[in-house]
Design a protein around this motif. Structure first.
Motif, mmCIF file in Angstrom:
data_model
loop_
_atom_site.group_PDB
_atom_site.id
_atom_site.type_symbol
_atom_site.label_atom_id
_atom_site.label_comp_id
_atom_site.label_asym_id
_atom_site.label_seq_id
_atom_site.Cartn_x
_atom_site.Cartn_y
_atom_site.Cartn_z
ATOM 1 N N GLU B 12 0.850 -1.184 0.000
ATOM 2 C CA GLU B 12 0.000 0.000 0.000
ATOM 3 C C GLU B 12 0.893 1.245 0.000
ATOM 4 O OE1 GLU B 12 -3.566 -0.528 0.754
ATOM 5 O OE2 GLU B 12 -4.247 1.409 1.470
ATOM 6 N N ALA B 14 0.229 4.484 -0.307
ATOM 7 C CA ALA B 14 -0.188 5.605 0.544
ATOM 8 C C ALA B 14 0.255 5.398 1.981
ATOM 9 C CB ALA B 14 -1.714 5.747 0.459
ATOM 10 N N LEU B 15 0.198 4.105 2.361
ATOM 11 C CA LEU B 15 0.599 3.803 3.726
ATOM 12 C C LEU B 15 2.079 4.052 3.936
ATOM 13 C CD1 LEU B 15 -0.684 0.933 5.892
ATOM 14 C CD2 LEU B 15 1.777 1.298 5.741
ATOM 15 N N SER B 18 2.757 7.783 4.015
ATOM 16 C CA SER B 18 2.369 8.505 5.224
ATOM 17 C C SER B 18 3.184 8.047 6.431
ATOM 18 C CB SER B 18 0.865 8.335 5.479
ATOM 19 O OG SER B 18 0.528 6.964 5.600
ATOM 20 N N LEU B 19 3.382 6.744 6.531
ATOM 21 C CA LEU B 19 4.156 6.242 7.677
ATOM 22 C C LEU B 19 5.612 6.709 7.600
ATOM 23 C CD1 LEU B 19 4.069 4.587 10.260
ATOM 24 C CD2 LEU B 19 4.549 2.546 8.879
#
Lengths: 643, 125
Positions: B12, B14-15, B18-19
């Motif tokens: 993922e 986006a994950l 962001s992380l």
């Protein structure tokens, strides 16, 4: 019939005339020749004969009259001769000598005519007897024939008609003409015997057609002699009827179905061997007895006539009694017997021993009963299987959904946290918003987790447990919540609950769920009651206080666990939905609505029932029922130990 | 202080973005992200991370396989792995934070704060 010659009868008038004439002669002679005929002296003689003359003439004894008249004439002649020879010869032995023969003749004739008279009487009698016989014979419906050693002498019209001849054709015929070939030998033998009694032969008519005849022979006096008289009857119809009857009889006698005929008073008029044997009697023990002999004492009611009239094929199952008092089930069927003019003359009843059939029916019933039970069990298993499959696919679905949702949730959460790090302190509104966002993510996560939990295939970790202990543990865990809610807790835990195979952790989960619901529903000051007890039978869906609902009966001892609260109860529309996943009456954010569906699943996996419904007095009762098996426990998941 | 190198392996994007952003914003870490399991070994060899955050459910090459490959690789065998997974059910998370396959794990969605704590805990090992 021809007549015998008859003797001629005398005419009294003629005789009288003759007598008077005879009487006149001597009188005339005496008058004519008074000197030679002492008529007046002879008058007594003459007068003495007068009565005789008169009598004989009156009786028509003509011969006597003639003889006496001749005697008178002779006397007159004598007188005349005496006159002629001038001598009185009317006296003395000479007279007697001359008159005596005539008197002798007269007497003899009188006697003779007496004999003739007797004969005539007999003949007359015979004649009238013959005449009577003739009349009877002609009037008779029997065919009568007289024969002499086979030669037919005379026959009546009926006889002639029987053989298709005219009466005049019969006399002179030989008997053999009227018989068929095969009968002739028999006839010949019988004829020689001139036997009395009857026998059968085959007669042949003028047109060649034949018929079965019954002959009866006898002797008859005829025309002064003895002849053979034979009556002939056409018994073809009768024979046919007899044969048919015999066939019927034979059928009745051999068939296995019992047949009884009764009269209007209900007495047995006929019973066939099958019926008698079936009931342990001999046929003659039953004829004449009332038909109620077959029936059990309690139902011995004779059929009333009106009932009889309504009878038309009355079929019924019943129980009959044998001679030895034993009973057996029967199928009876009765019909009225009507005479040809429509009068009810009796009843015929067939009787079938249906012991075997009943036994088979019982077997079938039992078999179908156990089949049905097996079927029901199968259905339960099938449902469980479907449920399990559903759960499996739901599980897979849930896993898929969870994965697909959790990743974005992670991104969201990370993002929110990042933003909080950088923006949070600046603005209260922004920090508030970010907090809400974080909470939202957390809540979504909870739902997903709950869903996964719900969808998860469960495995029970079964161990022998004390149910009451689990209950107490759960209540203990909730004591803080309960106290906070100012709710009283009453526990009525029966001491005789046997150890049950349960998964204590999962069951605790269930109990916590139920107690939590109770706590949330109950206002302060209310009460929660937890009860455990054993019951001989369970009727699930019908709580002890009798609320109506769908029932299922569990036919074995069961352990009950009840959680009652004094809350507001379940709203009517919600009653059927409480077990639906995600259904909740709590405000948003409080609880996932999955608790009860999971709880019910857990209880079902234990083989038990979970029932939740309103109590009539207010509040809700949650009931868990576990079946108690007394058989030995098998390991873990295999058995349904507690249900 | 030296920034620790953390390799993020998750399909993922986006994950990982962001992380990664979050972790770097802590100032403690240097982040590399890989969105395909097949690339993990190559990048790991290159990047030489101090710890790998590994997603389990990935298409083609999933987390367990990556872990195995790493174990088989002498250069990477000693690198600590923390699984990051969406698959864990509530009931499977025991109170003692048990492992999957010998490695600690974090269940998504997890507060990134906790990710930092977990990384630091496992780095010390």
């Amino acid at each position: 019939m021809p007549t015998a010659p008859r003797p001629r009868q005398g005419s009294p008038a003629r005789a009288l005339a003759l007598s008077l004439a005879a009487l006149a002669v001597p009188v005339v002679a005496g008058v004519a020749a008074p000197e030679t005929a002492d008529v007046w002296g002879d008058l007594p003689w003459i007068l003495a004969l007068v009565p005789a003359l008169l009598l004989s003439s009156l009786r028509g004894w003509q011969v006597i009259s003639v003889a006496l008249a001749l005697g008178m004439v002779a006397l007159a002649a004598l007188v005349t001769v005496g006159h002629v020879i001038d001598r009185d010869i009317t006296s003395g032995p000479l007279v007697l000598f001359v008159i005596a023969p005539y008197i002798a003749i007269a007497l003899g004739a009188g006697w003779f005519s007496d004999v003739t008279r007797q004969q005539r009487l007999t003949l007359d009698a015979q004649r009238s007897a013959d005449e009577r016989i003739r009349r009877f014979a002609e009037a008779s419906f029997e065919a009568i024939v007289i024969h002499d050693k086979g030669t037919l002498l005379d026959a009546n019209a009926t006889f002639a008609r029987l053989f298709g001849y005219e009466p005049v054709e019969i006399p002179g015929m030989h008997f053999m003409t009227l018989a068929t070939e095969e009968s002739r030998e028999l006839l010949a033998a019988k004829m020689n015997e001139a036997a009395a009694g009857s026998f059968e032969a085959v007669g042949r008519r003028k047109d060649g057609s034949t018929f079965i005849a019954e002959l009866r022979g006898g002797a008859l006096s005829y025309d002064g002699g003895l002849v053979a008289v034979v009556t002939v009857r056409d018994i073809t119809q009768r024979r046919r009827a007899e044969d048919a009857l015999r066939r019927l009889e034979r059928a009745l006698e051999t068939m296995q179905l019992g047949v009884t005929m009764t009269d209007l008073e209900g007495r047995i008029t006929y019973v066939n061997p099958a019926d008698a044997t079936m009931h342990g009697y001999a046929v003659d023990e039953l004829v004449g007895r009332p038909a109620s002999i077959y029936a059990l004492p309690v139902i011995r009611r004779p059929l009333s006539e009106t009932h009889l009239r309504k009878l038309s094929s009355w079929q019924r199952e019943s129980t009959n009694m044998r001679k030895d008092g034993g009973t057996f089930p029967v199928m009876l069927r009765s019909d009225v017997i009507e005479s040809s003019d429509g009068q009810v003359v009796g009843v015929v009843t067939t009787c079938e021993d249906i012991t075997e059939r009943k036994a088979t029916e019982e077997e079938l019933k039992k078999a179908s009963g156990s089949l049905r039970k097996s079927g029901a069990d199968l259905l339960v298993f099938q449902e469980a299987l479907i449920e399990a499959e559903k759960m499996e696919s739901v599980g897979r679905l849930a896993a898929g959904v969870a994965h697909e949702v959790k990743n974005p949730l992670m991104t969201l959460l990370t993002g929110v946290k990042f933003l909080s790090m950088h923006l949070g302190s600046r603005d209260e509104k922004i920090s508030g918003l970010l907090t809400d966002m974080a909470d939202a993510v957390a809540r979504a996560d909870t739902v997903i987790k709950g869903l996964l939990d719900f969808a998860a295939p469960r495995k029970l970790d079964l161990t022998s447990n004390d149910l009451n202990a689990i209950v107490e543990r759960s209540l203990d865990m909730m004591k803080h919540e309960i106290a906070k809610g100012q709710i009283a807790v009453v526990s009525e835990l029966a001491p005789d609950i046997p150890p049950l195979l349960l998964d204590p952790f999962k069951l605790q989960q269930v109990l916590l769920n139920l107690v939590t619901n109770a706590v949330h529903a109950t206002p302060p000051g209310g009460r929660i009651t937890v009860r455990t007890f054993v019951h001989a039978r369970a009727e699930v869906g019908v709580p002890a206080d009798g609320n109506v609902g769908p029932r299922r009966t569990i036919d074995m001892p069961s352990v009950f666990l009840e959680v009652d609260d004094t809350g507001t109860g379940i709203a009517l529309h919600a009653e059927t939905k409480i077990f639906d996943p995600f259904f909740t009456t709590k405000p948003a954010g409080q609880g996932t609505g999955l608790g009860l569906s999971v709880s019910r699943q857990i209880v079902h996996m234990h083989g038990g029932e979970l029932d939740i419904r309103n109590r009539s007095g207010g509040g809700v009762r949650a009931t868990i029922v576990f079946k108690l098996f007394t058989e030995d426990r098998t390991n873990g998941q295999e058995a349904h130990p507690a249900g | 202080m030296d920034k620790k190198r953390i390799l993020l392996v998750d399909d993922e994007a986006a994950l990982t973005r962001s992380l990664g952003m979050y972790l770097e914003a802590t100032g403690k870490f240097e982040i590399r992200a890989v969105n395909r399991g097949g690339e993990a070994i190559r990048v790991a060899r290159e990047f030489k991370p101090h710890l790998v955050l590994l997603d389990l459910m990935m298409p083609e090459v999933d987390g367990t396989e990556v872990a195995e490959r790493m174990k088989a690789d002498p250069e990477l065998t000693a690198v600590p792995i923390v699984f990051l997974t969406a698959l864990v059910k509530k009931s499977e998370v025991g109170a003692d934070g048990s492992d999957i396959g010998g490695h600690p794990f974090l269940a998504k969605p997890v507060d990134p704060e906790k990710v930092v704590e977990c990384i630091e805990r496992n780095l010390r090992r």
